[in-house]
Write an enzyme that holds these catalytic residues in place. Structure first.
Site, mmCIF file in Angstrom:
data_model
loop_
_atom_site.group_PDB
_atom_site.id
_atom_site.type_symbol
_atom_site.label_atom_id
_atom_site.label_comp_id
_atom_site.label_asym_id
_atom_site.label_seq_id
_atom_site.Cartn_x
_atom_site.Cartn_y
_atom_site.Cartn_z
ATOM 1 C CG ASP A 36 -5.310 8.116 -5.607
ATOM 2 O OD1 ASP A 36 -6.480 8.497 -5.786
ATOM 3 O OD2 ASP A 36 -4.801 8.058 -4.488
ATOM 4 C CG ASP A 77 -7.948 5.673 -2.987
ATOM 5 O OD1 ASP A 77 -6.772 5.855 -2.656
ATOM 6 O OD2 ASP A 77 -8.722 6.591 -3.304
ATOM 7 C CD GLU A 119 10.569 -4.336 -6.331
ATOM 8 O OE1 GLU A 119 11.478 -4.556 -7.148
ATOM 9 O OE2 GLU A 119 10.591 -4.769 -5.169
ATOM 10 C CD GLU A 150 9.993 -3.533 -10.745
ATOM 11 O OE1 GLU A 150 9.545 -4.645 -11.129
ATOM 12 O OE2 GLU A 150 11.000 -3.427 -10.015
#
Length: 106
Positions: free
Chosen positions: A44, A46, A67, A71
């Site tokens: 990931d 950060d 969001e 997407e």
């Protein structure tokens, strides 16, 4: 890769576009394994978001950015945290090893 940040240029550019669209004026630092060199392809990313005057960023703006990340076509998790909502001990840890992704003047 871009400088010390273990991130493909196309992914960095996609993230920067989303940051500038949803969080204009916010300084963004990357930290963690993608800065320290301990990352792998699926690690990931950060991020810590430093609002103007280090004030808290509105939760609705954070939610909109998160969001947009979900997407997007970015193939790994991006964890974005508000600097003003983190404990001082975490501030010191991030300050020791980070890369500025987006400057606050943008």
């Amino acid at each position: 890769m871009t400088e010390r940040l273990h991130l493909l240029l196309r992914h960095r550019q996609q993230i920067e576009v989303l940051l500038r669209r949803h969080l204009p004026g916010v300084e963004v630092w990357a930290y963690g394994s993608r800065v320290s060199g301990r990352s792998h392809e699926g690690s990931d990313l950060d991020l810590v978001l430093r609002g103007s005057g280090l004030a808290k960023i509105e939760l609705s703006r954070l939610a909109d950015f998160e969001e947009a990340l979900r997407e997007s076509a970015i193939p790994f998790l991006v964890e974005a945290r508000d600097w003003a909502r983190l404990p001082q001990s975490f501030h010191r840890e991030i300050e020791r090893d980070h890369v500025v992704l987006v400057g606050g003047e943008d």
